[in-house]
Design a protein around this motif. Sequence first.
Motif, PDB file in Angstrom:
ATOM      1  N   VAL B 311       0.836  -1.205   0.000  1.00 56.24           N
ATOM      2  CA  VAL B 311       0.000   0.000   0.000  1.00 56.24           C
ATOM      3  C   VAL B 311       0.872   1.257   0.000  1.00 56.24           C
ATOM      4  O   VAL B 311       0.593   2.219  -0.739  1.00 56.24           O
ATOM      5  CB  VAL B 311      -0.954   0.011   1.212  1.00 56.24           C
ATOM      6  N   GLN B 312       1.937   1.256   0.782  1.00 55.47           N
ATOM      7  CA  GLN B 312       2.834   2.425   0.795  1.00 55.47           C
ATOM      8  C   GLN B 312       3.377   2.696  -0.603  1.00 55.47           C
ATOM      9  O   GLN B 312       3.423   3.832  -1.068  1.00 55.47           O
ATOM     10  CB  GLN B 312       3.982   2.199   1.771  1.00 55.47           C
ATOM     11  N   ARG B 313       3.747   1.629  -1.275  1.00 55.51           N
ATOM     12  CA  ARG B 313       4.273   1.777  -2.634  1.00 55.51           C
ATOM     13  C   ARG B 313       3.182   2.277  -3.588  1.00 55.51           C
ATOM     14  O   ARG B 313       3.421   3.144  -4.429  1.00 55.51           O
ATOM     15  CB  ARG B 313       4.820   0.418  -3.102  1.00 55.51           C
ATOM     16  N   ALA B 319      -1.679   6.223  -6.034  1.00 58.97           N
ATOM     17  CA  ALA B 319      -2.998   5.695  -5.677  1.00 58.97           C
ATOM     18  C   ALA B 319      -3.708   6.706  -4.788  1.00 58.97           C
ATOM     19  O   ALA B 319      -3.141   7.210  -3.820  1.00 58.97           O
ATOM     20  CB  ALA B 319      -2.858   4.356  -4.954  1.00 58.97           C
ATOM     21  N   SER B 320      -4.965   7.008  -5.130  1.00 60.83           N
ATOM     22  CA  SER B 320      -5.702   8.005  -4.363  1.00 60.83           C
ATOM     23  C   SER B 320      -6.488   7.379  -3.223  1.00 60.83           C
ATOM     24  O   SER B 320      -6.753   8.002  -2.217  1.00 60.83           O
ATOM     25  CB  SER B 320      -6.625   8.767  -5.301  1.00 60.83           C
ATOM     26  N   LYS B 321      -6.886   6.134  -3.386  1.00 61.21           N
ATOM     27  CA  LYS B 321      -7.673   5.473  -2.342  1.00 61.21           C
ATOM     28  C   LYS B 321      -7.419   3.973  -2.401  1.00 61.21           C
ATOM     29  O   LYS B 321      -7.478   3.387  -3.479  1.00 61.21           O
ATOM     30  CB  LYS B 321      -9.154   5.755  -2.587  1.00 61.21           C
ATOM     31  N   VAL B 322      -7.115   3.375  -1.253  1.00 59.11           N
ATOM     32  CA  VAL B 322      -6.865   1.929  -1.238  1.00 59.11           C
ATOM     33  C   VAL B 322      -7.684   1.261  -0.135  1.00 59.11           C
ATOM     34  O   VAL B 322      -7.511   1.561   1.046  1.00 59.11           O
ATOM     35  CB  VAL B 322      -5.368   1.604  -1.018  1.00 59.11           C
ATOM     36  N   ASN B 336      -6.876   8.140  -9.439  1.00 58.36           N
ATOM     37  CA  ASN B 336      -7.674   9.121 -10.179  1.00 58.36           C
ATOM     38  C   ASN B 336      -6.893  10.377 -10.549  1.00 58.36           C
ATOM     39  O   ASN B 336      -7.457  11.405 -10.884  1.00 58.36           O
ATOM     40  CB  ASN B 336      -8.982   9.464  -9.466  1.00 58.36           C
ATOM     41  N   GLY B 337      -5.564  10.305 -10.487  1.00 57.38           N
ATOM     42  CA  GLY B 337      -4.765  11.472 -10.865  1.00 57.38           C
ATOM     43  C   GLY B 337      -4.165  11.346 -12.261  1.00 57.38           C
ATOM     44  O   GLY B 337      -3.241  12.076 -12.615  1.00 57.38           O
TER      45      GLY B 337
END
Lengths: 498, 406
Positions: B311-313, B319-322, B336-337
């Motif tokens: 997740v950190q990676r 990543a905008s939301k995990v 979403n960027g």
Amino acid sequence: MSGIAMPKPSQETLANRAAIIRALQEIVPGEGVIHDDTELRPYETDALTAYRQMPLVVVLPETVEQLSKVLKYCYDNDVKVVPRGAGTSLSGGALPLEDGVLISMMKFNRVLDIDFANRAVVVQPGVTNLGITRAVEHEGFYYAPDPSSQIACSIGGNIAENSGGVHSLKYGLTTNNVLGLEMVLITGEVIRLGGKHLDSEGYDFLALMTGSEGLLGVVTEVTVRILQKPETARAALVGFPSSEAAGQCVAQIIGAGIIPGGMELMDKLAIDAAEDFVHAGYPKDVEALMIIELDGPEAEVDDLLAAVAKIAEENQSSYLRVSNSEEERATFWAGRKSAFPAVGRISPDYLCMDGTIPRKALPEVLGRMQELGLKHGLRCANVFHAGDGNLHPLILYDANKPGELQAAEDFGADILKLCVEVGGVLTGEHGVGIEKRDLMGEMFSEDDLKLQQRVKCAFDEKHLLNPGKVFPVLHRCAELGKMHVHKGALPFPDIPRF
Amino acid sequence: MSDCFKPETQDELAKVLSWAAAEETPMEIIGSGSKRQLGRPVQVAYTLSLENLSGIVDYEPAELVLTAKAGTPIAEIEALLSEHGQELAFEPVDYGGVLGTGYGKGTLAGVCATNLAGSRRLKAGAARDHVLGIHGVSGRGEIFKAGGRVVKNVTGYDIARAFCSSWGTLGVASELTLKVMPAAALEETVVVKGLSGAEASEAMSAAMGSSAEVSSAAFLPLQYDDRLSAELGAIDKTLTVLRLEGVEKSVNYRVETLRSLLKPFGSIDVLKNEGSRALWRSIRRLEAFEEGGEAPLWRISVAPTHSESVVQRLQQLGASKVLRDWAGGLLIAEFNGGDNPALEIRQAIAQAGGGHATLIRGSASDRGSIEVFQPQDPALALLTRSLKKQLDPKGILNPGRMYVGV
């Protein structure tokens, strides 16, 4: 050897035996290649002891590299291969071939990684089923599938047969508890599937490998999930005046939404044999005995036991005893788990069958099995994984009496045909092997079996891995690959199109 | 719009596929098409839809077995099971929201062929763990059956299970038999607020390793879903949620087990019945990602304890939301960027000890140019092609849906 025909031995391979042995010795040095008759003898059969055949040679590789080279050698030289785990197959899955190299995987016997945080264990295939539980039980974990042979059978063999056990009703079969595999194809290619994560990338080759009876690849590493032991587990013995009443009770327990940890039935002959053998405390004045185990938090187990007792009473149960200690629970199961050897004590020989039927067909099948026993003039003791409809009729016979083995096999075939007739299957957990091979046509059409063999062709186009097992007729892959199609214009005006 | 066949019987299905095989005419195979936007785009002249091959064939509650035609709406099956206090334990996901096709459209065959399990995967397995038997037609146009109607069965290769996760590329089902299970009498969810990702990982691991029989465990990050956070009184707090199911006494007891086990992690709230059900429905449907348009959405499977590092990676990669489901074993990551770093995501998974990533939402051009499914190493890719060639030698079934040339 009775009526199962094995593939015709290759005269070329037989003639080349010395060269094959030399080549294998170069790959696996030291004592890893066995070719002396006396030392080969222990490998001539598995747990289906009615069938025996000395292998061409036995090889015991110790590394994946050695195994890969052995398989590649056999592939390049068109030599057949029979993989073997602990040799506990009840269907002849590890029966050697006269012209086949038998590969024993029992030197792959190490536990490689115990990962409690991810609830996964990585082992080599020769580790026994019980060995996995032994490796993790100090932290309260266990490996759920528990075939009766768990003390001896290897996890690699469990993969080959998709083994179940008494707890598979609630906790699933091998296929539901395996997360990953490493295996070697007949070409020597090493393939890794899955791991500590869930679900496959791409096709579910894990599903195809599990239950493939050594026909698709040789497993070299297994990742399984482990579970925390339930807080409480209690077993109950429930006696019934008839097998029909017991069968009815089983159906109603499931119908009431109760999924027990295990639910087994034994008939009178099996009860008596087991009781005389291990003194499990089974009642001897009942016609059928249910062993049921409920597990979970204590309060839940108590409630479930009460619910089960009520359903049993409604089904004329005449005996009820609930375990009050771990020892007592283990004793209840000891009788069931030793049912096969117990029956072995009351008869010179027995054949163990393994059909599965829909639960509702249990009373009918029990009745008709009695008729079949009369027809064939043999006795039959019954133990069932009743919760999932898996029957293990044990046909008692004496191989020294002329014609009895044949009668026992005919009786067994009739039982399995009956299973298919009522909507069930030929084998629930012991595998097709050689034993049920020639009955496959009872369940599958020619096209069904051809589809199965096409799967085989994707893995082993030369049919070198464990040939003669599972399929009654071997079709060459080239022949299976032909398409018989009739070209034509768009034919079906009758099919709705939009 | 391609020409669409809608066979109503297995024989009609076989006729269509025999013809397609003879003419070497590829077809897009769909149930109802609710997950059509998932996978590589299949661009062919003909579509084969199973929606008219529909209806429940046999259901015997006491046998815990259901047989239905392939195109039967999963909603119809779930409604029938529910009447009898039973369910599909693997909780089929419903991605109709994030894929823009609407809820409740999936079919039995689609659910099985895609094998996408919901939150209860941890305890109950996926569709592949519940499929018992299949009738269908291969890419050769030949009718086949495999498996049966009983749970314990090793008669022949487990082709019914292997049909799951084949995405319509090996064969087309006409009828499937599934194991069903009694539905739990009630469910409750233990909620721990404000944990960091690492703490949540530890808490979930402890809970999963206990005898509390947790059926689902998820971690919802900050700003996961404002409406949900407001309802749970957790604005500006993360949520670690653990679901317990069963009979009342048992659930109560296990809630207390978790309460004492998780004490070091903070105070505990309990969501009951409808509140709990709504939470897990929202997670299963990925409701929090519905507003994302075509923003890339990845479904990543890793060993649970590696989730934190992955997740950190993912966050570094944009990543905008995990969402972390399956106690951390399943990550749903939205970008979403404007980024869609497929290669880097897969490198991160490899570094974390392995797993796989699937692009479950993305623009058609992304899906055409990026490996939607996890690329396979050469040996496995060869085996995959080999199996495909055996069962669909002319490549008529969903060509390229999973991999180029498969």
